[in-house]
Design an enzyme around this catalytic site. Sequence first.
Site, PDB file in Angstrom:
ATOM      1  N   ASN A 145     125.149   2.257  88.528  1.00 20.50           N
ATOM      2  CA  ASN A 145     125.059   3.344  89.512  1.00 20.50           C
ATOM      3  C   ASN A 145     124.159   2.986  90.686  1.00 20.50           C
ATOM      4  O   ASN A 145     123.613   3.865  91.358  1.00 20.50           O
ATOM      5  CB  ASN A 145     124.555   4.628  88.844  1.00 20.50           C
ATOM      6  N   ASN A 167     116.230  11.240  87.312  1.00 18.31           N
ATOM      7  CA  ASN A 167     117.667  10.988  87.252  1.00 18.31           C
ATOM      8  C   ASN A 167     118.091  10.613  85.834  1.00 18.31           C
ATOM      9  O   ASN A 167     117.703   9.565  85.323  1.00 18.31           O
ATOM     10  CB  ASN A 167     118.018   9.865  88.234  1.00 18.31           C
ATOM     11  N   ARG A 168     118.892  11.466  85.233  1.00 18.65           N
ATOM     12  CA  ARG A 168     119.382  11.224  83.872  1.00 18.65           C
ATOM     13  C   ARG A 168     120.345  10.056  83.798  1.00 18.65           C
ATOM     14  O   ARG A 168     120.543   9.480  82.722  1.00 18.65           O
ATOM     15  CB  ARG A 168     120.072  12.510  83.377  1.00 18.65           C
ATOM     16  N   ASP A 169     120.952   9.663  84.913  1.00 20.79           N
ATOM     17  CA  ASP A 169     122.012   8.654  84.891  1.00 20.79           C
ATOM     18  C   ASP A 169     121.663   7.432  85.728  1.00 20.79           C
ATOM     19  O   ASP A 169     122.540   6.814  86.331  1.00 20.79           O
ATOM     20  CB  ASP A 169     123.322   9.274  85.382  1.00 20.79           C
ATOM     21  N   LEU A 170     120.372   7.071  85.755  1.00 21.67           N
ATOM     22  CA  LEU A 170     119.969   5.859  86.469  1.00 21.67           C
ATOM     23  C   LEU A 170     120.281   4.645  85.603  1.00 21.67           C
ATOM     24  O   LEU A 170     119.675   4.453  84.546  1.00 21.67           O
ATOM     25  CB  LEU A 170     118.472   5.909  86.789  1.00 21.67           C
TER      26      LEU A 170
END
Length: 300
Positions: A203, A196-199
């Site tokens: 989030n 996951n690039r946006d952990l």
Amino acid sequence: MAVPPALAASVVGYNGDDGRRWLAGLPGTVAGLARRWSLTIGEPFPPGTCALVVRAQRGETRLVLKVPFVDDETRSEPDALRLWAGDGAVRLLDDDPATGALLLEHLAPGTPLADEPDRDAAVVVACDLARRLRRVAPAGHRFPAAAELGRRWAGELPDRWVAAGRPVAVDVIDRAVAAAGRVALVAAGEAVVVVNRDLHLGNVLAAEREPWLVIDPKPLVGEPAFDAGHLVGDAVADDPTPRRVSRLVALVADGLGADEGRVRDWALVRALEMALDPEAVGEPADGRRRLAEVLAGQAG
């Protein structure tokens, strides 16, 4: 429906005329989705950078409608959510491939993990969820490769550094490019999973069916250490002292079951590429820059 000004500015800043066209069609898109899914549309959530997220209701059921600007980062979000099937992440109830829209469960109370006063405990929760969400990508998947992203950043960072006015010393950019080159190489036999690039802590939201659930993934396939890239920066960029950074890298590496050197490399690359983002200004960019300088000093 009024589009939040911050979302409009972000979408145009990143996508130019394509973003303007998407924004112009957004009210009609939302109206069409409301008819398709029999939704009553409510107020938007605080704006992000690339998607309109609004409260919605169908009968007595509270839901969330997310309409993203579809690009390489957002295109495969529904694929990851289907793969995870609510096990550690928000549930995907339906999606519309034509618009990229997602119909999601509503998470209550929805408090972000970033509000947890014990930052180390919050990081452990995020790492535990990342480990739960590890899956082998199915055949025919469309997830981008994290290794390819590393190769791209290795080539782009020097030019982006110059364009940004050389905000860090040349040895920092050199060490970041070297780190990007290392993470672009996946060793033979190394586990490659959905990552996951946006952990980050914002989030992960408090929910009723589980204490915490991940939202808003930007999935790729790569090594488990990739999940550390954004998480380390999010957890420590407000005060990236060398001691605090070193302790956080070790904590995240242990939590993810990943090599500490790989965690540091991904954290350095992500910190610098975010600091050099032309849309990043003020303290967020400065915090990532300071973090990159500390990580570069600790890099092997």
